[in-house]
Design an enzyme around this catalytic site. Structure first.
Site, mmCIF file in Angstrom:
data_model
loop_
_atom_site.group_PDB
_atom_site.id
_atom_site.type_symbol
_atom_site.label_atom_id
_atom_site.label_comp_id
_atom_site.label_asym_id
_atom_site.label_seq_id
_atom_site.Cartn_x
_atom_site.Cartn_y
_atom_site.Cartn_z
ATOM 1 N N HIS A 33 -15.856 44.568 4.577
ATOM 2 C CA HIS A 33 -16.991 43.944 3.889
ATOM 3 C C HIS A 33 -16.732 44.048 2.389
ATOM 4 C CE1 HIS A 33 -21.006 42.961 2.518
ATOM 5 N NE2 HIS A 33 -21.410 42.729 3.776
ATOM 6 N N THR A 77 -6.014 -9.706 -9.589
ATOM 7 C CA THR A 77 -6.914 -9.444 -8.475
ATOM 8 C C THR A 77 -6.129 -9.664 -7.194
ATOM 9 O OG1 THR A 77 -7.746 -11.734 -8.430
ATOM 10 C CG2 THR A 77 -8.948 -10.155 -9.792
ATOM 11 N N HIS A 78 -6.312 -8.794 -6.213
ATOM 12 C CA HIS A 78 -5.510 -8.786 -4.979
ATOM 13 C C HIS A 78 -4.028 -8.584 -5.291
ATOM 14 C CE1 HIS A 78 -9.023 -10.385 -2.788
ATOM 15 N NE2 HIS A 78 -9.187 -11.145 -3.849
ATOM 16 N N SER A 134 18.262 12.646 -7.124
ATOM 17 C CA SER A 134 19.502 13.400 -6.913
ATOM 18 C C SER A 134 20.661 12.484 -6.584
ATOM 19 C CB SER A 134 19.298 14.415 -5.776
ATOM 20 O OG SER A 134 19.026 13.731 -4.559
ATOM 21 N N LYS A 163 17.292 6.221 -11.908
ATOM 22 C CA LYS A 163 15.878 6.255 -11.532
ATOM 23 C C LYS A 163 14.987 6.911 -12.593
ATOM 24 C CE LYS A 163 14.371 5.639 -7.693
ATOM 25 N NZ LYS A 163 13.503 4.549 -7.231
ATOM 26 N N GLU A 173 2.146 10.023 -9.138
ATOM 27 C CA GLU A 173 2.164 10.258 -7.695
ATOM 28 C C GLU A 173 1.581 11.628 -7.366
ATOM 29 O OE1 GLU A 173 6.038 7.531 -6.484
ATOM 30 O OE2 GLU A 173 6.340 9.587 -7.137
#
Length: 424
Positions: free
Chosen positions: A59, A133-134, A256, A261, A268
């Protein structure tokens, strides 16, 4: 923020509640004044010792009171510690103190983020960009207008968060079932006032968890806004769009396997963490329903959801501050993308003018659409194809069509929007 939710600070807040209670009770004549003085001067927190005792007694509050009682070194004074109180008088009231400190940090982060958005919205107030849009090109906006939208949402988040934080700034010292039978409501109010808290007007053994659900829901809404901004930047960073990009340091690596990149890893990460904060809000809502005057099912969840949500949101605000503040923006790519559809985004301006001039809307729509489809399929601009469309050229002269096919038509009210947001 990590310190706010550390065990050392949690126990320090528990002790703060205990001391406030003991001193208030001493003033009211319930506790000997010399005992209250001894408790104030001698009581100490030893986190490791508390955990050692808890391992035996199972407790946490009992372990805490035993360890603190030992530190006082005077059994006659120590027996007045925790007088007339139940565990959640201490735990819930102390949690309000922790949340008060956490909320100051979160609000500061929100305000600082708003200042960054303000600066960058002004920086790009006149930078044309295609609105989508879309996911498809629609009509022109400016990048500053997009950021102004983020700014407005952040301001609403500040308002919502302040309200939620105020709902959490309450304490309770009303005992095991909330009837205040041992100390009374006046003592409860005086203890809470001493701590700078409002007293919960009614409680069971615990402060009611709708308050906590509102607080974590406010954090979840903030996280959703941060995710929205991060997701937009991720889309704008796509190679074929490349209108904006996360900062990329000199020695940073993106893959890697592929040296070329430059990935939107911060965005993310923020999108992923927003899911966790939202999930915690669901757990908080499920904590509202407890058996009778209290069970312990909420406690285990809150030991995770409260600190994790505050710490995660504090981290997310810090990361997005840096991301937006140092965001690479490419106006030349925005201009290039605007020109991809050869003026198709002027179609509504022509449609409305034809309608205003008396052409039946269906006829006007079909005429402009024919010119638009010819533009999709060919090399000529919408303006050129509009001039070739008989139903259009019969109503509008070439110079009138040219005037309507202008970015100024779409961007003429951007400054008005900024003024409406208080950003002018």
């Amino acid at each position: 923020m990590g310190h706010v939710w550390s065990d050392a600070n949690k126990f320090a807040k528990w002790l703060e509640v205990e001391l406030a209670a003991t001193e208030t009770l001493a003033e009211a004549g319930y506790v000997p004044k010399d005992a209250a003085t001894a408790i104030r001067s001698r009581a100490k927190i030893d986190v490791a010792h508390i955990h050692q005792i808890e391992a035996r007694v199972k407790h946490d509050v009992i372990a805490f009171t035993m360890a603190v009682g030992e530190s006082i070194g005077d059994p006659d004074a120590a027996r007045w510690l925790h007088y007339g109180m139940t565990s959640n008088d201490v735990v819930d009231t102390a949690q309000a103190l922790q949340l008060r400190d956490a909320s100051k940090l979160i609000e500061r982060g929100l305000v600082m983020f708003g200042e960054i958005l303000d600066l960058r919205a002004h920086e790009f107030r006149k930078t044309p960009q295609i609105g989508r849009t879309h996911g498809i090109h629609a009509e022109p906006i400016t990048f500053g207008l997009k950021i102004a939208n983020w700014f407005a949402e952040n301001q609403r988040n500040i308002t919502r968060f302040r309200e939620a934080a105020a709902q959490m700034a309450v304490g309770k010292i009303s005992g095991a079932v909330g009837n205040a039978s041992h100390l009374g409501p006046e003592i409860e109010e005086r203890i809470c006032k001493r701590l700078g808290l409002i007293v919960a007007p009614v409680a069971s053994q615990v402060i009611q968890r709708d308050r906590h659900a509102q607080y974590l829901s406010a954090l979840a809404l903030i996280a959703a806004t941060l995710e929205k901004i991060a997701l937009e930047i991720r889309h704008l960073q796509r190679t074929e769009v490349r209108e904006a990009e996360e900062p990329f340091s000199g020695e940073q690596r993106g893959s890697s396997a592929m040296p070329h990149k430059r990935n939107p890893i911060t965005g993310e990460r923020l999108c992923g963490l927003a899911r966790v904060v939202r999930g915690n809000a669901v757990a908080a809502m499920e904590n509202v329903a407890l058996w009778h005057e209290r069970d312990i099912s909420h406690s285990s969840a809150e030991r995770i959801t409260m600190p994790d949500s505050c710490i995660l949101l504090d981290y997310m605000l810090s990361k997005l501050d840096s991301l937006v503040g140092r965001l690479f923006v490419y106006p030349e790519n925005m201009k290039r993308n605007l020109e991809l559809t050869k003026g198709l985004y002027f179609s509504q301006s022509i449609l409305l003018e034809l309608t205003r001039r008396g052409l039946e809307r269906k006829t006007a729509y079909e005429a402009v659409q024919r010119a638009a489809m010819a533009t999709w399929k060919g090399d000529d601009s919408l303006e050129q194809n509009l001039n070739r469309e008989p139903a259009v050229s019969a109503v509008l002269k070439p110079d009138e069509i040219s005037k309507l096919c202008s970015l100024a038509v779409h961007l003429r009210h951007v400054n008005d929007t900024f003024r409406r947001l208080g950003l002018a």
